[in-house]
Motif scaffolding. Structure first.
Motif, PDB file in Angstrom:
ATOM      1  N   GLY A 171      -2.512   5.399  -0.606  1.00 25.78           N
ATOM      2  CA  GLY A 171      -3.477   4.371  -0.225  1.00 25.78           C
ATOM      3  C   GLY A 171      -3.696   4.348   1.281  1.00 25.78           C
ATOM      4  N   TRP A 172      -2.624   4.533   2.019  1.00 23.57           N
ATOM      5  CA  TRP A 172      -2.710   4.543   3.472  1.00 23.57           C
ATOM      6  C   TRP A 172      -3.537   5.737   3.962  1.00 23.57           C
ATOM      7  N   ASP A 218      -5.898   7.251   2.247  1.00 25.18           N
ATOM      8  CA  ASP A 218      -7.289   6.944   1.923  1.00 25.18           C
ATOM      9  C   ASP A 218      -7.894   5.995   2.949  1.00 25.18           C
ATOM     10  N   PHE A 219      -7.104   5.005   3.323  1.00 22.45           N
ATOM     11  CA  PHE A 219      -7.564   4.027   4.307  1.00 22.45           C
ATOM     12  C   PHE A 219      -7.904   4.719   5.628  1.00 22.45           C
ATOM     13  N   GLN A 220      -7.025   5.596   6.076  1.00 20.68           N
ATOM     14  CA  GLN A 220      -7.266   6.293   7.336  1.00 20.68           C
ATOM     15  C   GLN A 220      -8.489   7.197   7.246  1.00 20.68           C
ATOM     16  N   MET A 227       0.856  -1.197   0.000  1.00 18.75           N
ATOM     17  CA  MET A 227       0.000   0.000   0.000  1.00 18.75           C
ATOM     18  C   MET A 227       0.890   1.245   0.000  1.00 18.75           C
TER      19      MET A 227
END
Ligand SMILES: [Zn+2]
Length: 72
Positions: free
Chosen positions: A5-6, A8-10, A1
């Motif tokens: 991406g990280w 977005d994940f958070q 990731m």
């Protein structure tokens, strides 16, 4: 990731927590149309009864807007 991406994940996790906090955005404030509306918990209601007595204006109010602090 990747880093993006990280992030977005958070963001998704954060939004999910906000949604849970505010009843999945099921309610909107009648004053400002904000979706940051919380159901006032029975714990808070019991506390306000204990502190302010039955005359408290929090009694019978079920929802509170976190944006404008309107209760209804
Ligand atoms: Zn409001």
């Amino acid at each position: 990731m990747g880093e993006e991406g990280w992030r977005d994940f958070q963001k998704v996790v954060h939004e999910d927590e906000e949604k849970k906090k505010y009843n999945n955005y099921m309610f909107t404030c009648p004053m400002c149309n904000s979706k940051n509306v919380k159901k006032i918990s029975t714990v808070n209601r019991a506390t306000s009864i204990a502190i302010f007595g039955l005359a408290s204006n929090k009694i019978n109010k079920q929802y509170e807007c976190d944006n404008c602090k309107h209760k209804w």
